[in-house]
Design a protein around this motif. Sequence first.
Motif, PDB file in Angstrom:
ATOM      1  N   THR A  62      31.480  43.812  51.079  1.00 17.55           N
ATOM      2  CA  THR A  62      31.007  45.094  50.569  1.00 17.55           C
ATOM      3  C   THR A  62      32.113  46.115  50.812  1.00 17.55           C
ATOM      4  N   ILE A  63      32.660  46.630  49.716  1.00 18.27           N
ATOM      5  CA  ILE A  63      33.817  47.510  49.777  1.00 18.27           C
ATOM      6  C   ILE A  63      33.379  48.908  49.353  1.00 18.27           C
ATOM      7  N   THR A  64      33.647  49.903  50.204  1.00 24.70           N
ATOM      8  CA  THR A  64      33.225  51.277  49.914  1.00 24.70           C
ATOM      9  C   THR A  64      34.316  52.270  50.324  1.00 24.70           C
ATOM     10  N   LYS A  65      34.061  53.526  50.030  1.00 23.33           N
ATOM     11  CA  LYS A  65      34.910  54.676  50.386  1.00 23.33           C
ATOM     12  C   LYS A  65      36.241  54.658  49.630  1.00 23.33           C
ATOM     13  N   ASN A  66      36.303  55.444  48.572  1.00 20.65           N
ATOM     14  CA  ASN A  66      37.507  55.593  47.744  1.00 20.65           C
ATOM     15  C   ASN A  66      37.963  54.266  47.133  1.00 20.65           C
ATOM     16  N   VAL A  67      37.036  53.601  46.469  1.00 19.78           N
ATOM     17  CA  VAL A  67      37.313  52.278  45.902  1.00 19.78           C
ATOM     18  C   VAL A  67      38.063  52.403  44.583  1.00 19.78           C
ATOM     19  N   VAL A  68      39.176  51.679  44.506  1.00 17.58           N
ATOM     20  CA  VAL A  68      39.936  51.570  43.260  1.00 17.58           C
ATOM     21  C   VAL A  68      40.151  50.083  43.014  1.00 17.58           C
ATOM     22  N   TYR A  69      39.643  49.612  41.873  1.00 17.18           N
ATOM     23  CA  TYR A  69      39.729  48.199  41.485  1.00 17.18           C
ATOM     24  C   TYR A  69      40.680  48.130  40.310  1.00 17.18           C
ATOM     25  N   SER A  70      41.704  47.305  40.414  1.00 19.54           N
ATOM     26  CA  SER A  70      42.653  47.226  39.302  1.00 19.54           C
ATOM     27  C   SER A  70      43.062  45.784  39.041  1.00 19.54           C
ATOM     28  N   ASN A  71      43.417  45.555  37.786  1.00 16.70           N
ATOM     29  CA  ASN A  71      44.012  44.293  37.366  1.00 16.70           C
ATOM     30  C   ASN A  71      45.028  44.633  36.280  1.00 16.70           C
ATOM     31  N   GLU A  72      45.520  43.636  35.559  1.00 16.22           N
ATOM     32  CA  GLU A  72      46.551  43.886  34.544  1.00 16.22           C
ATOM     33  C   GLU A  72      46.082  44.832  33.444  1.00 16.22           C
ATOM     34  N   ASP A  73      44.789  44.818  33.115  1.00 13.81           N
ATOM     35  CA  ASP A  73      44.292  45.572  31.968  1.00 13.81           C
ATOM     36  C   ASP A  73      43.606  46.886  32.312  1.00 13.81           C
ATOM     37  N   ASN A  74      42.913  46.940  33.453  1.00 14.29           N
ATOM     38  CA  ASN A  74      42.058  48.095  33.735  1.00 14.29           C
ATOM     39  C   ASN A  74      42.224  48.615  35.163  1.00 14.29           C
ATOM     40  N   LEU A  75      41.806  49.864  35.296  1.00 15.87           N
ATOM     41  CA  LEU A  75      41.718  50.504  36.600  1.00 15.87           C
ATOM     42  C   LEU A  75      40.317  51.102  36.689  1.00 15.87           C
ATOM     43  N   SER A 105      38.886  48.814  58.145  1.00 14.97           N
ATOM     44  CA  SER A 105      38.888  50.238  57.817  1.00 14.97           C
ATOM     45  C   SER A 105      40.312  50.790  57.756  1.00 14.97           C
ATOM     46  N   GLU A 106      40.449  51.843  56.997  1.00 13.38           N
ATOM     47  CA  GLU A 106      41.706  52.563  56.774  1.00 13.38           C
ATOM     48  C   GLU A 106      42.720  51.696  56.032  1.00 13.38           C
ATOM     49  N   ASN A 107      43.095  52.165  54.861  1.00  9.55           N
ATOM     50  CA  ASN A 107      44.108  51.500  54.032  1.00  9.55           C
ATOM     51  C   ASN A 107      43.792  50.031  53.788  1.00  9.55           C
ATOM     52  N   VAL A 108      42.580  49.778  53.359  1.00 14.86           N
ATOM     53  CA  VAL A 108      42.142  48.412  53.079  1.00 14.86           C
ATOM     54  C   VAL A 108      42.679  47.993  51.715  1.00 14.86           C
ATOM     55  N   ILE A 109      43.306  46.828  51.663  1.00 13.24           N
ATOM     56  CA  ILE A 109      43.798  46.264  50.401  1.00 13.24           C
ATOM     57  C   ILE A 109      43.288  44.835  50.321  1.00 13.24           C
ATOM     58  N   LYS A 136      43.376  41.476  47.779  1.00 15.47           N
ATOM     59  CA  LYS A 136      43.997  40.859  46.608  1.00 15.47           C
ATOM     60  C   LYS A 136      43.328  39.522  46.359  1.00 15.47           C
ATOM     61  N   TYR A 137      42.918  39.327  45.093  1.00 15.18           N
ATOM     62  CA  TYR A 137      42.267  38.084  44.691  1.00 15.18           C
ATOM     63  C   TYR A 137      42.667  37.784  43.253  1.00 15.18           C
ATOM     64  N   LEU A 138      43.321  36.666  43.058  1.00 13.44           N
ATOM     65  CA  LEU A 138      43.871  36.300  41.750  1.00 13.44           C
ATOM     66  C   LEU A 138      44.742  37.445  41.258  1.00 13.44           C
ATOM     67  N   ASP A 139      44.477  38.003  40.069  1.00 12.00           N
ATOM     68  CA  ASP A 139      45.281  39.129  39.585  1.00 12.00           C
ATOM     69  C   ASP A 139      44.562  40.462  39.805  1.00 12.00           C
ATOM     70  N   ASN A 140      43.595  40.488  40.702  1.00 17.31           N
ATOM     71  CA  ASN A 140      42.828  41.697  40.991  1.00 17.31           C
ATOM     72  C   ASN A 140      43.240  42.287  42.341  1.00 17.31           C
ATOM     73  N   LYS A 141      43.207  43.608  42.393  1.00 19.74           N
ATOM     74  CA  LYS A 141      43.531  44.310  43.628  1.00 19.74           C
ATOM     75  C   LYS A 141      42.491  45.414  43.827  1.00 19.74           C
ATOM     76  N   ILE A 142      41.966  45.489  45.017  1.00 22.89           N
ATOM     77  CA  ILE A 142      41.000  46.541  45.359  1.00 22.89           C
ATOM     78  C   ILE A 142      41.541  47.278  46.573  1.00 22.89           C
ATOM     79  N   THR A 143      41.560  48.596  46.469  1.00 20.10           N
ATOM     80  CA  THR A 143      41.930  49.416  47.626  1.00 20.10           C
ATOM     81  C   THR A 143      40.729  50.278  47.996  1.00 20.10           C
ATOM     82  N   SER A 144      40.599  50.530  49.278  1.00 21.79           N
ATOM     83  CA  SER A 144      39.514  51.380  49.763  1.00 21.79           C
ATOM     84  C   SER A 144      39.820  51.791  51.195  1.00 21.79           C
ATOM     85  N   ASN A 145      38.866  52.466  51.805  1.00 21.37           N
ATOM     86  CA  ASN A 145      39.008  52.838  53.211  1.00 21.37           C
ATOM     87  C   ASN A 145      38.031  52.092  54.111  1.00 21.37           C
ATOM     88  N   TYR A 146      37.189  51.222  53.518  1.00 23.74           N
ATOM     89  CA  TYR A 146      36.183  50.546  54.335  1.00 23.74           C
ATOM     90  C   TYR A 146      35.695  49.276  53.631  1.00 23.74           C
TER      91      TYR A 146
END
Length: 190
Positions: free
Chosen positions: A145-158, A118-122, A124-134
């Motif tokens: 299972t990733i929840t709370k303010n989920v942002v999934y990003s890679n080279e092409d998309n957010l 929890s809190e500032n969860v990052i 990283k897997y291959l070229d993917n990055k997921i940030t969340s709070n839980y």
Amino acid sequence: MNKRKIQKIFLSLLSLVLLLIIFFKFFNEDKAPLNKLDTNEKENITSNIINEISFSSKDKEGNEYILKAYEGEVDLSNDKIIYLKKILAKVILNNSEVIIIVSDFGKYNIENYDTIFSENVIIKYLDNKITSNYMEFSVKSNLMTITKNVVYSNEDNLLKADAVEFNTNTKKVNIFMHDNSKKVKIISKN
């Protein structure tokens, strides 16, 4: 009284005073370390804080799970649970791919290895990055299972979503919203 008797009484009193001083000094010095020792032993027995903690496990599929934390605190009501601070975890998959997870806090079950980050969860897997709070990671079901303010990003998309589920065995990723009337927000970086 003669001079000799006075000297004997004086020397006897002086000896008695010196003996008392030595006795009380010895007694007080001996007592102080015992009190300190008792206090330190009591702190060691009742302390539930562990510094620089690490755990490692492997599942039957060959995936390895390594978790390190700056500090751990054993739950006094359930000694199978450890609350963690400043966590770095690695999931080394059986195909040698690595998932890195960091977070400020966590809860680790030493019996089944399940972990809550929890809190500032990052993640990283291959070229993917997921940030969340839980994030919950079940080792038994190989599911993150990733929840709370989920942002999934890679080279092409957010992507912004309510939840991401990632199966570490099948590599299947499910990104979704809790409310079916809402849609996952996708922003192209190109």
